[in-house]
Each structure stands twice: as structure tokens, then as C-alpha cells.
Design an enzyme around this catalytic site. Structure first.
Site, PDB file in Angstrom:
ATOM      1  N   THR A 126       0.817  -1.219   0.000  1.00  0.00           N
ATOM      2  CA  THR A 126       0.000   0.000   0.000  1.00  0.00           C
ATOM      3  C   THR A 126       0.849   1.267   0.000  1.00  0.00           C
ATOM      4  OG1 THR A 126      -1.505   1.278   1.423  1.00  0.00           O
ATOM      5  CG2 THR A 126      -0.134  -0.325   2.534  1.00  0.00           C
ATOM      6  N   ASP A 127       0.294   2.340  -0.515  1.00  0.00           N
ATOM      7  CA  ASP A 127       0.999   3.634  -0.474  1.00  0.00           C
ATOM      8  C   ASP A 127       1.156   4.152   0.956  1.00  0.00           C
ATOM      9  OD1 ASP A 127      -1.634   4.437   0.025  1.00  0.00           O
ATOM     10  OD2 ASP A 127      -1.754   5.826  -1.677  1.00  0.00           O
ATOM     11  N   GLU A 128       0.373   3.570   1.901  1.00  0.00           N
ATOM     12  CA  GLU A 128       0.440   4.068   3.283  1.00  0.00           C
ATOM     13  C   GLU A 128       1.784   3.787   3.930  1.00  0.00           C
ATOM     14  OE1 GLU A 128      -2.881   3.730   5.790  1.00  0.00           O
ATOM     15  OE2 GLU A 128      -4.325   3.995   4.160  1.00  0.00           O
ATOM     16  N   TYR A 150      -1.857  -0.083  11.121  1.00  0.00           N
ATOM     17  CA  TYR A 150      -2.045  -0.800   9.847  1.00  0.00           C
ATOM     18  C   TYR A 150      -0.834  -0.588   8.943  1.00  0.00           C
ATOM     19  CZ  TYR A 150      -3.391  -1.326   4.946  1.00  0.00           C
ATOM     20  OH  TYR A 150      -3.395  -1.651   3.605  1.00  0.00           O
ATOM     21  N   LYS A 154       1.923  -3.319   7.492  1.00  0.00           N
ATOM     22  CA  LYS A 154       2.173  -3.554   6.059  1.00  0.00           C
ATOM     23  C   LYS A 154       3.659  -3.293   5.741  1.00  0.00           C
ATOM     24  CE  LYS A 154      -0.345  -4.467   3.162  1.00  0.00           C
ATOM     25  NZ  LYS A 154      -0.781  -5.805   2.663  1.00  0.00           N
TER      26      LYS A 154
HETATM   27  P1  NAD Z   1     -10.183  -6.792   2.390  1.00  0.00           P
HETATM   28  O1  NAD Z   1     -10.149  -6.385   3.822  1.00  0.00           O
HETATM   29  O2  NAD Z   1     -11.373  -6.507   1.568  1.00  0.00           O
HETATM   30  O3  NAD Z   1      -9.921  -8.384   2.290  1.00  0.00           O
HETATM   31  C1  NAD Z   1      -8.908  -9.036   3.001  1.00  0.00           C
HETATM   32  C2  NAD Z   1      -9.075 -10.529   2.748  1.00  0.00           C
HETATM   33  O4  NAD Z   1      -8.015 -11.215   3.434  1.00  0.00           O
HETATM   34  C3  NAD Z   1     -10.378 -11.106   3.302  1.00  0.00           C
HETATM   35  O5  NAD Z   1     -10.949 -11.994   2.366  1.00  0.00           O
HETATM   36  C4  NAD Z   1      -9.954 -11.856   4.566  1.00  0.00           C
HETATM   37  O6  NAD Z   1     -10.801 -12.941   4.885  1.00  0.00           O
HETATM   38  C5  NAD Z   1      -8.557 -12.312   4.171  1.00  0.00           C
HETATM   39  N1  NAD Z   1      -7.687 -12.547   5.327  1.00  0.00           N
HETATM   40  C6  NAD Z   1      -7.473 -11.711   6.378  1.00  0.00           C
HETATM   41  N2  NAD Z   1      -6.633 -12.296   7.262  1.00  0.00           N
HETATM   42  C7  NAD Z   1      -6.289 -13.496   6.735  1.00  0.00           C
HETATM   43  C8  NAD Z   1      -5.435 -14.537   7.164  1.00  0.00           C
HETATM   44  N3  NAD Z   1      -4.771 -14.466   8.344  1.00  0.00           N
HETATM   45  N4  NAD Z   1      -5.292 -15.637   6.380  1.00  0.00           N
HETATM   46  C9  NAD Z   1      -5.968 -15.722   5.204  1.00  0.00           C
HETATM   47  N5  NAD Z   1      -6.809 -14.769   4.760  1.00  0.00           N
HETATM   48  C10 NAD Z   1      -6.962 -13.670   5.519  1.00  0.00           C
HETATM   49  O7  NAD Z   1      -8.872  -6.196   1.743  1.00  0.00           O
HETATM   50  P2  NAD Z   1      -8.650  -5.412   0.353  1.00  0.00           P
HETATM   51  O8  NAD Z   1      -9.103  -4.015   0.512  1.00  0.00           O
HETATM   52  O9  NAD Z   1      -9.147  -6.242  -0.738  1.00  0.00           O
HETATM   53  O10 NAD Z   1      -7.050  -5.384   0.336  1.00  0.00           O
HETATM   54  C11 NAD Z   1      -6.319  -6.478  -0.229  1.00  0.00           C
HETATM   55  C12 NAD Z   1      -4.843  -6.158  -0.112  1.00  0.00           C
HETATM   56  O11 NAD Z   1      -4.565  -4.954  -0.818  1.00  0.00           O
HETATM   57  C13 NAD Z   1      -4.360  -5.941   1.321  1.00  0.00           C
HETATM   58  O12 NAD Z   1      -3.081  -6.526   1.456  1.00  0.00           O
HETATM   59  C14 NAD Z   1      -4.271  -4.421   1.449  1.00  0.00           C
HETATM   60  O13 NAD Z   1      -3.295  -4.048   2.387  1.00  0.00           O
HETATM   61  C15 NAD Z   1      -3.898  -4.036   0.038  1.00  0.00           C
HETATM   62  N6  NAD Z   1      -4.341  -2.682  -0.398  1.00  0.00           N
HETATM   63  C16 NAD Z   1      -5.637  -2.291  -0.268  1.00  0.00           C
HETATM   64  C17 NAD Z   1      -6.034  -1.036  -0.753  1.00  0.00           C
HETATM   65  C18 NAD Z   1      -7.465  -0.548  -0.639  1.00  0.00           C
HETATM   66  O14 NAD Z   1      -7.707   0.643  -0.897  1.00  0.00           O
HETATM   67  N7  NAD Z   1      -8.426  -1.380  -0.301  1.00  0.00           N
HETATM   68  C19 NAD Z   1      -5.087  -0.195  -1.352  1.00  0.00           C
HETATM   69  C20 NAD Z   1      -3.754  -0.632  -1.444  1.00  0.00           C
HETATM   70  C21 NAD Z   1      -3.397  -1.882  -0.990  1.00  0.00           C
HETATM   71  O1  DAU Z   2      -4.078   4.202   0.602  1.00  0.00           O
HETATM   72  C1  DAU Z   2      -4.314   2.820   0.504  1.00  0.00           C
HETATM   73  C2  DAU Z   2      -5.142   2.397   1.682  1.00  0.00           C
HETATM   74  O2  DAU Z   2      -6.444   2.921   1.460  1.00  0.00           O
HETATM   75  C3  DAU Z   2      -5.206   0.889   1.886  1.00  0.00           C
HETATM   76  O3  DAU Z   2      -3.925   0.408   2.161  1.00  0.00           O
HETATM   77  C4  DAU Z   2      -6.151   0.543   3.031  1.00  0.00           C
HETATM   78  O4  DAU Z   2      -6.288  -0.859   3.154  1.00  0.00           O
HETATM   79  C5  DAU Z   2      -7.510   1.149   2.734  1.00  0.00           C
HETATM   80  O5  DAU Z   2      -8.369   0.931   3.839  1.00  0.00           O
HETATM   81  C6  DAU Z   2      -7.382   2.638   2.469  1.00  0.00           C
HETATM   82  O6  DAU Z   2      -6.997   3.338   3.684  1.00  0.00           O
HETATM   83  P1  DAU Z   2      -7.676   4.746   4.083  1.00  0.00           P
HETATM   84  O7  DAU Z   2      -7.565   4.910   5.541  1.00  0.00           O
HETATM   85  O8  DAU Z   2      -7.174   5.832   3.220  1.00  0.00           O
HETATM   86  O9  DAU Z   2      -9.189   4.404   3.627  1.00  0.00           O
HETATM   87  P2  DAU Z   2     -10.593   4.748   4.307  1.00  0.00           P
HETATM   88  O10 DAU Z   2     -11.634   4.364   3.307  1.00  0.00           O
HETATM   89  O11 DAU Z   2     -10.733   4.196   5.672  1.00  0.00           O
HETATM   90  O12 DAU Z   2     -10.535   6.324   4.410  1.00  0.00           O
HETATM   91  C7  DAU Z   2     -10.334   7.148   3.288  1.00  0.00           C
HETATM   92  C8  DAU Z   2     -10.311   8.587   3.776  1.00  0.00           C
HETATM   93  O13 DAU Z   2     -11.631   8.913   4.252  1.00  0.00           O
HETATM   94  C9  DAU Z   2      -9.380   8.807   4.963  1.00  0.00           C
HETATM   95  O14 DAU Z   2      -8.801  10.100   4.852  1.00  0.00           O
HETATM   96  C10 DAU Z   2     -10.298   8.752   6.172  1.00  0.00           C
HETATM   97  C11 DAU Z   2     -11.617   9.306   5.626  1.00  0.00           C
HETATM   98  N1  DAU Z   2     -12.844   8.745   6.265  1.00  0.00           N
HETATM   99  C12 DAU Z   2     -12.982   7.409   6.318  1.00  0.00           C
HETATM  100  C13 DAU Z   2     -14.095   6.848   6.906  1.00  0.00           C
HETATM  101  C14 DAU Z   2     -14.243   5.346   6.997  1.00  0.00           C
HETATM  102  C15 DAU Z   2     -13.816   9.607   6.740  1.00  0.00           C
HETATM  103  O15 DAU Z   2     -13.698  10.846   6.648  1.00  0.00           O
HETATM  104  N2  DAU Z   2     -14.925   9.059   7.329  1.00  0.00           N
HETATM  105  C16 DAU Z   2     -15.091   7.711   7.456  1.00  0.00           C
HETATM  106  O16 DAU Z   2     -16.118   7.268   8.046  1.00  0.00           O
END
Ligand code: NAD
Ligand code: DAU
Length: 339
Positions: A126-128, A150, A154
């Protein structure tokens, strides 16, 4: 060429989109999906492929060596690790599961990859991990400076992946994606939370002033970026995957309100900010672009289609919102003072 993939976390948001897209676009690929089915893992996300003979589901935890060993079975060509605890707010409330899955789980997978001599291990990151970006954008060469439990978990995963390459020559790749949106995203995240709240005629909780900036990436573009790195990346390298769509949270909020016909005065509630909230993320994606990838989905169109998807798939998200999510929502938002 026939390719056998082990995908972990394939029942989550990005993983399930990846599995569907890869089966649709590669006739000779087969996929074992290894997923623990935490609150975020939903088998319904993959209903459309569950009878595909090229697809197999294996329930298990990436932290458990024996379960991972059984899933790798008689060998795979590549492992793509999506499995993680992913929600920043949950990591602030209770970091332990993040340390376990995102760090220990990555270690267990790396060991299995090493034992089996798997040809490629791709870590979905992730970019985080770069932390808050005041100006410019994060390049893959930049040091990691995570600021939430988090992001730190990562980053711990990424560092192990890099160390395995240096120490054991493990053929690893890392993708660092930006904020991803699209269908099948668990409704705790900003966009699906706000869309489903508004459909239910509830207010949307904007953290602090709402001027935090995220770079939004459509899930299909994210999945194609991961596929591109898997096929064309150089082992040992990390690649940023960003949409180039920097928006403040308030801009996103107003777009969603407009599409759903809701009055901002009535439906926006500014609530207490997230502790340690990173103000801005931004990625330099020139490295992956030079390899031939670029995002294809325009943000305004992608967002509008996503809203339509949630409108048309209440049958998917209503059971989620009435289950574990309801208790989480109360605990997270009920006592969050208005700012
Ligand atoms: P998500 O939370 O929707 O899904 C996570 C999945 O992992 C679920 O199906 C869960 O059951 C499974 N899981 C969790 N713990 C596990 C374990 N111990 N063993 C096996 N399976 C397990 O996540 P997402 O948003 O689809 O993110 C997927 C990946 O992409 C993550 O690694 C996340 O860090 C990365 N990522 C997400 C975003 C985003 O914006 N959502 C952005 C950048 C990177
Ligand atoms: O940047 C990549 C990341 O993006 C991934 O690695 C994470 O898994 C994914 O959850 C996401 O993280 P963020 O914290 O950026 O996503 P979130 O949707 O929780 O929040 C996006 C922005 O919105 C953040 O600045 C917080 C704000 N927010 C979020 C929620 C849930 C609100 O203002 N209100 C809310 O209720």
C-alpha cells in the site's frame, strides 16, 4: 502457457476482483484461493466463478504453516498475497490482528515459497507505507515511514519481503497501491460506507475538516497493475500503482451526495478526526508506467458506476450491514463527537 496461482485473501475486495479478472482474461490460468474468511472475506464475492473448474477455494489462515503447506500442495507457479487486515480505524482500536496477519502471515508465506522454490511471490502492499506526503509524490526509492498500526504492519511485511530477496534470493515483487474503489468493497471504507449510508438515508461521518487527500484507483486498474508486475516486474523490485486522481474527502463526499440526490447541509456530519490521520498520500507511478501499465478507468465515470453498482446490489451489502458491521459501526461512530 498454463499458470497455477495461489492467491491469498481472494474473498476480499481487491482479491475477488483479481480472481474474476484473471479467470476472465487468461483461459489457461488456474487459481487456488486461500482465505481465512475473516469479517472482510465473503464467499459471495466469487459466486460467479465457484463452479469454474480452474478455480478452487481453500479455507485457511496464512499464519498457520501446515494450512499454507496444504494449499501450496504439489506446487504453484506464483503466490499473490492479498491477505491482510486492511482497515486503518480497526488497527487503531485493536492492532494485534494486524501484526499477526500482515507481518507473521507474510513471513509464513515467504518460508513456504522458499521451501517450494516458487518462481514468483508478489506482495500486495500500500501507499500508506510511505507515510504522509506533504509535497510531491512517493517514489519506490523513498524510505518507509508508516504512521498507523495498519501501515506499520504492512511496512513490516514489505521489509521482510525485501530481506528474503537479499538474503535468500527469493524472487519477490511488491506492489504499492493507492486508495482503491469499485464493486464488492466492504462498507467500512469511505466510498462504500458513504454510498450505503446515503441509500439508507443516514448522514455521512466526515473525519475532521475533510480536506485530507487520497489518490483514487479503480479496482480493475489496480488488478491490472498487479497482473502487469507479476508478468513483467523485475524480482526484488517494488512498483507503485496509483490512479493519479487526488481528491479531498469532501470532494468525494459532495460527488456522492450529488449522485444520490442528497442535500449536503443535512447529510454531512463532521466528526472527531482519526488519530494520527495522514493528510495526504501521493504516488509517483513512472516506474510501472515505463513497464507499459497505465490506469484506464476515468475517476468520475468509475465513481458513478460504483455508486450504480451499490444501488443495484443491495442484496450483496444489506446482509453485511446488518451483521458484525452494525456493532462495529456503533462502536466506531456512536460516541464520536461532532466537530
Ligand atoms: P479486504 O479487507 O477486503 O480483504 C482481506 C481478505 O483477506 C479477506 O478476504 C480476509 O478474509 C482475508 N484474510 C485476512 N486475514 C487473513 C489470514 N490471516 N489468512 C488468510 N486470509 C486472511 O482487503 P482489500 O481491501 O481487498 O485489500 C487487499 C490487499 O490490498 C491488502 O493486502 C491491502 O493491504 C492491500 N491494499 C488495499 C487497498 C485498498 O484501498 N483497499 C489499497 C492498497 C493496498
Ligand atoms: O491508501 C491505501 C489504503 O487505502 C489501503 O492500504 C487501506 O487498506 C484502505 O483501507 C485505504 O486506507 P484509508 O484509511 O485511506 O481508507 P478509508 O476508506 O478508511 O478512508 C479514506 C479517507 O476517508 C481517509 O482520509 C479517512 C476518511 N474517512 C474514512 C471513513 C471510513 C472519513 O472521513 N470518514 C469515514 O467514516
Amino acid at each position: 502457457m498454463a499458470v497455477k496461482l495461489l492467491v491469498t485473501g481472494g474473498c476480499g475486495f481487491i482479491g475477488s476482483n483479481f480472481v474474476r479478472l484473471m479467470l476472465r482474461t487468461h483461459a489457461n490460468w488456474s487459481i487456488v484461493n486461500f482465505d481465512k474468511l475473516t469479517y472482510a472475506g465473503n464467499p459471495a464475492n466469487l459466486r460467479s466463478v465457484e463452479h469454474d473448474p480452474r478455480y478452487r477455494f481453500h479455507r485457511g489462515d496464512i499464519c498457520e504453516e501446515a494450512a499454507v503447506e496444504a494449499a501450496i500442495g504439489d506446487g504453484v507457479d506464483a503466490v499473490v498475497n492479498f491477505a491482510a487486515e486492511t482497515h486503518v480505524d480497526r488497527s487503531i482500536a485493536d492492532p494485534e490482528a494486524f501484526l499477526r496477519t500482515d507481518i507473521l502471515g507474510t513471513h509464513v508465506l515467504l518460508e513456504a515459497v522458499r521451501r517450494h522454490g516458487v518462481a514468483r511471490f508478489l506482495q500486495v502492499s500500500t501507499d500508506e507505507v510511505y507515510g504522509h506526503v506533504a509535497e510531491g509524490s512517493s517514489h519506490e526509492r523513498y524510505p518507509l515511514a508508516p504512521r498507523s498500526p495498519y501501515a506499520a504492519s504492512k511496512a513490516g511485511g514489505d521489509l521482510q519481503v525485501q530481506a528474503y530477496h537479499v538474503t535468500y534470493g527469493t524472487p519477490v515483487l511488491i506492489t504499492r497501491g493507492s486508495n482503491t474503489y469499485g464493486p464488492y468493497q466492504y462498507p467500512e471504507k469511505l466510498i462504500p460506507l458513504f454510498v450505503t449510508n446515503l441509500i439508507e438515508d443516514q448522514q455521512v461521518p466526515v473525519y475532521g475538516d475533510g480536506l485530507q487527500v487520497r489518490d483514487w484507483l479503480h479496482v480493475d486498474d489496480h488488478c491490472r497493475g498487479i497482473e502487469h508486475v507479476l508478468l513483467h516486474g523485475t524480482p526484488g523490485h517494488a512498483y507503485n500503482v496509483g490512479g493519479g486522481n487526488e481528491r479531498t474527502n469532501l470532494e468525494i463526499t459532495h460527488r456522492l451526495l450529488a449522485q444520490l440526490g442528497k442535500d449536503p447541509e443535512r447529510y454531512v456530519r463532521h466528526v472527531e478526526d482519526r488519530p494520527g490521520h495522514d493528510r495526504r498520500y501521493a504516488l509517483d507511478t513512472s516506474k510501472l508506467r515505463a513497464l507499459g501499465w497505465s490506469p484506464r478507468v476515468g475517476f468520475e465515470q468509475g465513481l458513478a458506476e460504483t455508486v450504480t453498482w451499490y444501488r443495484e446490489h443491495e442484496v450483496w451489502w444489506r446482509p453485511i450491514r446488518s451483521g458484525e458491521f452494525a456493532a462495529y459501526y456503533r462502536q466506531q461512530y456512536a460516541n464520536r463527537g461532532t466537530e
